[in-house]
Structures are given as C-alpha cells and as structure tokens.
Design a protein around this motif. Structure first.
Motif, short mmCIF file in Angstrom:
data_model
loop_
_atom_site.label_atom_id
_atom_site.label_comp_id
_atom_site.label_asym_id
_atom_site.label_seq_id
_atom_site.Cartn_x
_atom_site.Cartn_y
_atom_site.Cartn_z
N GLU A 66 30.88 113.74 43.96
CA GLU A 66 30.69 112.90 42.37
C GLU A 66 31.30 113.73 41.44
O GLU A 66 31.71 112.98 40.47
CB GLU A 66 29.61 113.20 41.91
CG GLU A 66 28.41 111.93 40.85
CD GLU A 66 27.51 112.69 40.87
OE1 GLU A 66 26.41 111.37 39.89
OE2 GLU A 66 26.64 113.14 41.46
N SER A 67 31.47 114.49 41.38
CA SER A 67 31.95 115.89 40.41
C SER A 67 33.28 115.67 40.53
O SER A 67 34.11 116.19 39.38
CB SER A 67 31.49 116.87 40.81
OG SER A 67 31.89 117.82 42.14
N ARG A 114 36.55 114.37 34.46
CA ARG A 114 34.87 113.58 34.80
C ARG A 114 34.08 113.47 34.08
O ARG A 114 33.15 112.99 33.72
CB ARG A 114 34.36 113.22 36.68
CG ARG A 114 35.49 112.88 37.78
CD ARG A 114 35.25 113.00 38.90
NE ARG A 114 35.89 112.31 39.96
CZ ARG A 114 35.44 111.70 40.54
NH1 ARG A 114 34.35 111.86 41.68
NH2 ARG A 114 35.98 110.93 41.95
N THR A 115 33.81 115.03 33.96
CA THR A 115 32.51 115.14 33.54
C THR A 115 32.45 115.22 31.43
O THR A 115 33.95 116.01 31.28
CB THR A 115 32.10 116.24 33.49
OG1 THR A 115 32.51 117.69 33.52
CG2 THR A 115 31.63 116.21 35.40
N ALA A 145 31.58 110.20 37.28
CA ALA A 145 30.41 110.89 36.69
C ALA A 145 29.12 111.36 36.22
O ALA A 145 28.45 111.88 36.16
CB ALA A 145 31.12 112.71 37.15
N GLN A 146 29.51 110.92 34.90
CA GLN A 146 29.39 110.37 33.80
C GLN A 146 28.81 109.20 33.18
O GLN A 146 30.00 108.65 32.61
CB GLN A 146 29.54 111.22 32.57
CG GLN A 146 29.04 111.50 31.24
CD GLN A 146 27.57 111.48 30.74
OE1 GLN A 146 27.70 112.87 31.20
NE2 GLN A 146 26.95 111.33 31.05
N ARG A 200 24.67 119.18 34.25
CA ARG A 200 25.09 118.32 35.82
C ARG A 200 26.09 119.77 36.43
O ARG A 200 25.87 119.50 38.19
CB ARG A 200 26.34 117.19 35.57
CG ARG A 200 25.06 116.07 34.12
CD ARG A 200 25.61 114.90 34.24
NE ARG A 200 26.17 114.21 35.14
CZ ARG A 200 25.15 113.18 35.45
NH1 ARG A 200 24.13 112.91 35.78
NH2 ARG A 200 26.04 112.23 36.96
N TRP A 255 25.32 120.59 40.59
CA TRP A 255 26.84 120.38 41.35
C TRP A 255 26.90 121.85 42.16
O TRP A 255 26.92 121.94 42.98
CB TRP A 255 27.84 120.18 40.60
CG TRP A 255 27.53 118.56 40.85
CD1 TRP A 255 26.89 117.35 41.36
CD2 TRP A 255 28.61 117.84 39.45
NE1 TRP A 255 27.31 115.98 40.76
CE2 TRP A 255 28.22 116.10 39.54
CE3 TRP A 255 29.23 118.17 38.66
CZ2 TRP A 255 28.22 115.27 38.16
CZ3 TRP A 255 29.70 116.52 37.22
CH2 TRP A 255 28.78 115.38 37.15
#
Length: 399
Positions: free
Chosen positions: A25-26, A172-173, A247-248, A308, A312
């Motif tokens: 996911e991260s 991604r974040t 991821a966000q 988040r 992780w």
C-alpha cells in the motif's frame, strides 16, 4: 532469526501478511525510473528544462566574463546552503528514503524548469499588468506579494505534478509530497538566490562582486528556512490530498487548505515592506510572525502525513519483535504515537539490555529504521541487506 511463512504460527503469519500489505500500500521500496519514453510527463519536463536552460544561458552567458567572480561566489555560497538543507531533508526523510534520482530530478526541475521556464516570464508579465492597471507606485509596493504566490507556487506545483506522473509508485503519501516538494522548492530557491546575488553585483557595477554576493546570500539565508522549500513542501502535500493516490484517499478540504496556506504565507512574506510601511520594527515583527506561521502550517502537514507512515512502519517492524530482533519498547519508540514518541524513546533507552550504553541504544533505534528500509526494498523477503541490518542490531545489543 527470521520468521518464514511456512514455519510461522497463525499470529506470526498474520504479522507477515500485515507487513506485506503495508509495503504494497505504501509503495515503500519502489524504484524510480526517469526514462519513460511513453510517458508524456517526461517530455513535458524535458521541454521545460530546455526552455529554462535556454533562458538561463541567455541571461548569464553575455556577462559571464565580466562578472566571473560574482558567478563563482554565487555558486559557492548557494552550494553551502544546498548542502546544509539536503542534510536536513535526508534527516527528515525518516520513514522511507526518497530515491536519489527522484530528489535530483525534483531539484533540477524546480531550479531550471519552474524558475526560468515558467516563473520568470510569468512574474514579469503579471507585474507589467499590475503597473498598467494600478500605476507604478501601487505596483512597486504590492506586485511581488500579489504575483509570486500565484505564479511561483503554480510553477513549482506543475513540476511536482509531472514528477507524480513519473513516479506514482514512489510518491504516494502526504509525507512523500512534503519531501519531494521540498526538493523542488529547494532547487527554485538555490537558483533564485544565485540570481539575486548576481543582480547585487550588477547593481554595484562590478565593484566588490564577491562582497555583494555574500551580503545577499547572508540576508537570504536568514530567511531561507521559511522560504521556497517550505512553501512548496506544504503546497505539494496539498496536491497529494487534492488529487489522491492509492495510499492516500482524496481530502479536498485539507488539500485546498494547505495549498492556500502556502500561497498566503508566501504572499505575506513578499508584502512585508508594504504592510509595515517601511517601518523596520514592524518588519521584524512580521518576519517573526510569518516564520512562526510557516512552521505551524508545516507541523500540521507533518502531523497529518506522519500518521499513516507510522502505521506502516509499525506493521513492517512488528514481525521483528516476534522474532526477537527488536523489543516492544523499541518498536513503540520507532513507530508509536507522535504524542508519545519522546516518552517511548526515553523508555526504550532506559530499559535497554545489560551492558548496552545509552549511545548504543540510540544507534540501535537508528539501525531499526535501516532494517525497515531494507525490508521494504526486499518487499519483506530475506536479502543480504536485511540479514546485515539484523546482524548490526544484534552486534549493538551485545556487550
């Protein structure tokens, strides 16, 4: 000692599955590949860099021989600032290392593409428009504060969006947006500082070129902490919230709030002299207030983004507690709640093993982060790097 899926208990197997899901996911451990000939973002970025380089050459080349001392002083002084800030960003990039190629691309894109291809002509056009509409006196006071926030943040944001298109598995974040955006803003800031230093030498007609550049560098370095690197970090974090990633999830309200905040702080900074009516004491108060406001906004963005990331990090390292590599206290110190981080870190150091010094325990916590990075790059599998990190932790724990 590591836990394999075959030998794991049901509880350990669940931990391994959560680790695998967190890495997936991260996007941690994903590699950045710049040359993507079928990706339009690459060619748009190349076009911006070519346009910016052409503009830079057209301005710097004709006077390079006459102002060689100023150019060298600008490069050297800006290089010092760059080195210090890169070390800071490397330290702040706590959860997952930004690929070096992505950081360099962001820096060059912000320094050449955003600065010279977009911001410089955009600022000139809008400032000329203000002068024609409202007169020279009004434009002299307010043109910087009502131009730079819109033109420059949009230019740097455009470069960040191109990087997002090139590295969707890496960026991604919100935390990724903060770090990569800071590199874009840092490139913009360093090239702009060099331009201001050269302009100072030009204004002195070449007299004491090095002194003029260093004076400008000193003044801008004092204000460089709350400048483009910070503005763009906040603006890019807002972009991540606005567009959303795997991821966000999209948070339009947060995204717009961060983007507008970056532009407002930028505008207030550039309008200080007009707001203070050239009163030195008021200027100092405004400088302090705007700097504090910048840090408050940045800390809010960091708090939102780190939540988040800590989750992780906890899932990646949790199996290392089960296999005895780390303790529960060390895991809490590395990936616990932000509000308790200082207490958890002190607890881990206080309850360290017999014969382990406080200094060694701090190094052990740093090695725990290295282990998380290596596990992410191997996608949770065994690798020489993972084995080395575990061995390093064991070495630090041994008397």
């Amino acid at each position: 000692m590591s836990i394999t899926t075959e030998s794991a208990t049901p509880e350990s197997r669940e931990l391994l599955e959560r680790r695998e899901a967190a890495i997936e996911e991260s996007g941690w451990g994903s590699r950045f590949r710049l040359f993507q000939p079928r990706n339009l973002c690459l060619w748009v970025l190349v076009l911006l860099l070519l346009m910016g380089a052409r503009q830079l050459y057209g301005i710097a080349a004709p006077l390079a021989g006459v102002f060689a001392d100023a150019d060298l002083a600008a490069v050297a002084s800006s290089g010092v600032f760059l080195l210090v800030f890169v070390l800071f960003l490397h330290h702040a990039d706590r959860y997952e290392r930004t690929p070096a190629l992505l950081a360099v691309t962001a820096f060059v894109g912000g320094g050449i593409g955003a600065t010279w291809a977009m911001a410089l002509p955009g600022n000139a056009a809008l400032m000329d428009l203000y002068a024609k509409l409202f007169g020279q006196a009004w434009a002299s006071d307010w043109k910087a504060g009502l131009t730079a926030p819109f033109v420059e943040e949009s230019a740097k944001g455009a470069v960040f969006l191109l990087l997002l298109g090139l590295a969707p598995f890496v960026i991604r974040t919100v935390y990724d947006g903060l770090i990569v955006g800071a590199y874009v803003g840092l490139g913009f800031q360093v090239l702009e500082d060099m331009l201001y230093g050269q302009n100072a030498a030009y204004a002195n007609f070449g007299v004491d070129q090095v002194g003029a550049v260093l004076q400008t560098f000193f003044i801008r370095s004092l204000s460089g902490i709350a400048s483009h690197a910070m503005y763009t970090a906040i603006f890019a974090a807002g972009i991540i919230y606005l567009v959303g990633t795997r991821a966000q999830p999209r948070r339009v309200g947060r995204g717009l709030l961060l983007m507008v905040s970056a532009m407002v702080v930028h505008g207030l900074w550039d309008s200080m002299l007009a707001l203070a009516n050239d009163n030195g004491f008021v200027v100092s108060l405004l400088m302090l207030g705007i700097t504090v406001a910048s840090f408050v906004v940045l800390l809010v963005a960091l708090r939102w983004g780190a939540h988040r990331e800590r989750g992780w990090l906890h899932d990646v390292l949790a199996p290392e507690v089960a296999n005895g590599t780390l303790t529960d206290l060390e895991l809490a110190a590395l990936a616990g709640a932000r509000s308790r981080r200082r207490k958890d870190r002190k607890a881990a150091i206080k309850h360290r093993g017999d014969g382990v010094s406080r200094r060694r325990e701090k190094h052990l916590l740093a090695a725990g982060l290295d282990l998380a990075h290596d596990l992410s790059e191997s996608h949770g599998n065994e690798s020489p790097e993972v084995a080395h990190s575990r061995a390093e932790i064991q070495r630090l724990r041994t008397r």
